[in-house]
Write a protein that holds these residues in place. Sequence first.
Motif, PDB file in Angstrom:
ATOM      1  N   PRO A   3       4.050  62.618 112.999  1.00  0.00           N
ATOM      2  CA  PRO A   3       3.964  63.680 114.008  1.00  0.00           C
ATOM      3  C   PRO A   3       5.245  63.806 114.840  1.00  0.00           C
ATOM      4  CG  PRO A   3       1.957  62.368 114.027  1.00  0.00           C
ATOM      5  CD  PRO A   3       2.922  61.662 113.111  1.00  0.00           C
ATOM      6  N   VAL A   4       5.912  62.677 115.125  1.00  0.00           N
ATOM      7  CA  VAL A   4       7.144  62.741 115.914  1.00  0.00           C
ATOM      8  C   VAL A   4       8.254  63.384 115.090  1.00  0.00           C
ATOM      9  CG1 VAL A   4       8.877  61.382 117.136  1.00  0.00           C
ATOM     10  CG2 VAL A   4       6.479  60.725 117.261  1.00  0.00           C
ATOM     11  N   LEU A   5       8.327  63.024 113.794  1.00  0.00           N
ATOM     12  CA  LEU A   5       9.353  63.599 112.919  1.00  0.00           C
ATOM     13  C   LEU A   5       9.180  65.111 112.806  1.00  0.00           C
ATOM     14  CD1 LEU A   5      10.567  62.045 109.604  1.00  0.00           C
ATOM     15  CD2 LEU A   5      10.256  64.487 109.793  1.00  0.00           C
ATOM     16  N   THR A   6       7.969  65.547 112.492  1.00  0.00           N
ATOM     17  CA  THR A   6       7.757  66.984 112.303  1.00  0.00           C
ATOM     18  C   THR A   6       7.931  67.743 113.610  1.00  0.00           C
ATOM     19  OG1 THR A   6       5.386  66.587 112.551  1.00  0.00           O
ATOM     20  CG2 THR A   6       6.211  66.773 110.314  1.00  0.00           C
ATOM     21  N   GLN A   7       7.527  67.116 114.722  1.00  0.00           N
ATOM     22  CA  GLN A   7       7.700  67.783 116.010  1.00  0.00           C
ATOM     23  C   GLN A   7       9.188  67.970 116.317  1.00  0.00           C
ATOM     24  OE1 GLN A   7       8.779  66.861 119.259  1.00  0.00           O
ATOM     25  NE2 GLN A   7       8.027  68.763 120.159  1.00  0.00           N
ATOM     26  N   THR A   8       9.991  66.951 116.005  1.00  0.00           N
ATOM     27  CA  THR A   8      11.434  67.050 116.238  1.00  0.00           C
ATOM     28  C   THR A   8      12.047  68.156 115.375  1.00  0.00           C
ATOM     29  OG1 THR A   8      11.487  64.676 116.670  1.00  0.00           O
ATOM     30  CG2 THR A   8      13.591  65.742 116.269  1.00  0.00           C
ATOM     31  N   MET A   9      11.654  68.202 114.102  1.00  0.00           N
ATOM     32  CA  MET A   9      12.174  69.244 113.208  1.00  0.00           C
ATOM     33  C   MET A   9      11.784  70.629 113.741  1.00  0.00           C
ATOM     34  SD  MET A   9      13.388  67.650 110.266  1.00  0.00           S
ATOM     35  CE  MET A   9      13.085  68.763 108.918  1.00  0.00           C
ATOM     36  N   HIS A  10      10.515  70.741 114.126  1.00  0.00           N
ATOM     37  CA  HIS A  10      10.002  72.014 114.616  1.00  0.00           C
ATOM     38  C   HIS A  10      10.786  72.459 115.856  1.00  0.00           C
ATOM     39  CE1 HIS A  10       6.943  75.099 115.193  1.00  0.00           C
ATOM     40  NE2 HIS A  10       6.971  74.803 116.482  1.00  0.00           N
ATOM     41  N   ARG A  11      11.000  71.497 116.757  1.00  0.00           N
ATOM     42  CA  ARG A  11      11.682  71.781 118.011  1.00  0.00           C
ATOM     43  C   ARG A  11      13.124  72.217 117.782  1.00  0.00           C
ATOM     44  NH1 ARG A  11      13.650  73.131 121.960  1.00  0.00           N
ATOM     45  NH2 ARG A  11      14.062  72.053 123.918  1.00  0.00           N
ATOM     46  N   ARG A  12      13.746  71.701 116.720  1.00  0.00           N
ATOM     47  CA  ARG A  12      15.173  71.968 116.480  1.00  0.00           C
ATOM     48  C   ARG A  12      15.407  73.107 115.498  1.00  0.00           C
ATOM     49  NH1 ARG A  12      18.234  69.470 120.395  1.00  0.00           N
ATOM     50  NH2 ARG A  12      16.540  68.313 121.354  1.00  0.00           N
ATOM     51  N   ARG A  13      14.351  73.758 115.052  1.00  0.00           N
ATOM     52  CA  ARG A  13      14.548  74.737 113.983  1.00  0.00           C
ATOM     53  C   ARG A  13      15.431  75.897 114.442  1.00  0.00           C
ATOM     54  NH1 ARG A  13      10.189  76.058 116.675  1.00  0.00           N
ATOM     55  NH2 ARG A  13       9.256  78.131 116.610  1.00  0.00           N
TER      56      ARG A  13
END
Lengths: 267, 303
Positions: A3-13
């Motif tokens: 969840p932290v990895l995907t949240q970071t990716m999502h946030r930086r898209r």
Amino acid sequence: MLPVLTQTMHRRRGSLAWWALAVAGMCGLLSVAYPTVRDNHELDSTFANLPPGVEALLGLSGGNALTSPAGYLDSQFFANILPIMLLVFAVGLAAWTVAGDEAAGSLELLLANPVSRVRVALARFAALVCLLAVLAAVCVLALAALAPSTGLNHDLTVSRLAAATVAATLLALAFAAVAFAVGAATGSRPAALAAAAGLAVTGYVLEGLAQQVPALHPIRLVDPWHWLLASDPIRHGLSWQAWAPPLIATVALVAAGLPRLAHRDLR
Amino acid sequence: MSADPLIAGHRLTKRFGRLTAVSDLTLEVAGGQIVGFLGPNGAGKTTTIRMLMGFLRPTGGAATVAGAPAGHIGVRGRIGYLPGDLRVDPAMTATQLLSWYGRLRGRHDQRRVDELTGRLGLDPSRPFGALSKGNRQKVGIVQALCHDPDVLILDEPTTGLDPLVQREFLTLIGEAAGRGAAVLFSSHVLPEVERVATRVAIIRAGRLVTTSTVDDLLDRARRRMELRFAEPVPAGVFDGVPGVAAAEVHDRTALLAVDGPVGPAMRAATDAGTLLRVNPAGDDLEDLFVSLYQHSDQPIEVS
């Protein structure tokens, strides 16, 4: 961790999209400008008698002619613009992963959840690797798509373009690991940025100077710029000298930052 | 106190360089209890709370929360935490934050989230950065309560809330305590604590000055009162009477400040003349707080 990895990716898209546009734009500019450079043979004689330090920094020390596709791309892109772009992107993100988020105050609330500091840090660094890989892929795809129309693919395979891109990406990753380690260990974003930027600039200058100052040669062995520029991946492919040192350095630096993060006070 | 407190700090001490932020602080909260953690700004409330959460490592002493050492990852899912200075990624909406935290906690109850946002009057679809201070605080309260934790550690939770929402919040933590949760919440204002707290713990300059029930505090509080007599009374009539801290007598009126039991002062008053009426003046508890905040060198007995 996921969840932290995907949240970071999502946030930086959003930011990733802008960086991808910038990288693709650079590739387009290089392709459009190449025919003019290729037909200007005076350039080769002008650049023939450069000091070896400058030659090294331009990626021309291996005997590449500036007007050849390999010499042109190396001197204008792979030896400087691309690694510096990726470096700025990766170092900024790496300084955020722990220290930046900590300074912003939002890390603390996240860490009230059942997820450890080390896992959050590693998941975010993994996200950084993924984002950097996306930028590298955009770079290779853009060059591979544009090169045939301007003759930039003459004597250059896509795998050589990929090798040069990967080498530049690994350099950025190594300096990102510096920012990550300092940020994780100290919680200070300015310290993380200063350490990575300072080392990147020092390493770049050092690689130029070392061509003429033999006393500096031993230090080059730990200089990511030396790993990138001396291995000349656009001519020789991705040798182990190009990929192994930055990868080892990255893993070692990331690991070095974690023990202190696990036990120190949050700011 | 309960044999098995859900929140227990034992002789907690935290030094930052030469500054001692918290010193030798022992505090326990059992399940079902609400403890108000009071003190002026900079007294060490946040430092204590951050040690209980495992964000700061104590210089001395130890804390256990929900039966595990402070910060232990295995019990964090049973803790609801609200920081004193709530910061969330400004681009994130409450809905996104709550579903993310739900995944990390392995538990997301949308019905409970909807209930909480409804009761507090929060629109969960707006990004955090676009919310007012009060609405941001609601996001913090919802994320602290939505997984029905066994332990609630809340740092100045009512900051920025209007009185109606404040009351709803106090009802919510009352409900949490009702189903057995241990609640510790800090504040620097008294009335909100007074209304719901089982006990209050008062900290000043890093040291726990007192822990007691609100009633016990009131029993010990300094009272100010105005006495009205039928005829003029002599000026020195309250001199040396136990508990009387100050007395001003003018003609038929006396202004008294009494610490602790008022019996002796009342007896002296009835002896002095015909006592017509007694008017209480001032906020007793507020007075006590001021004195506790200021004179830590004279600690009040811990009950």
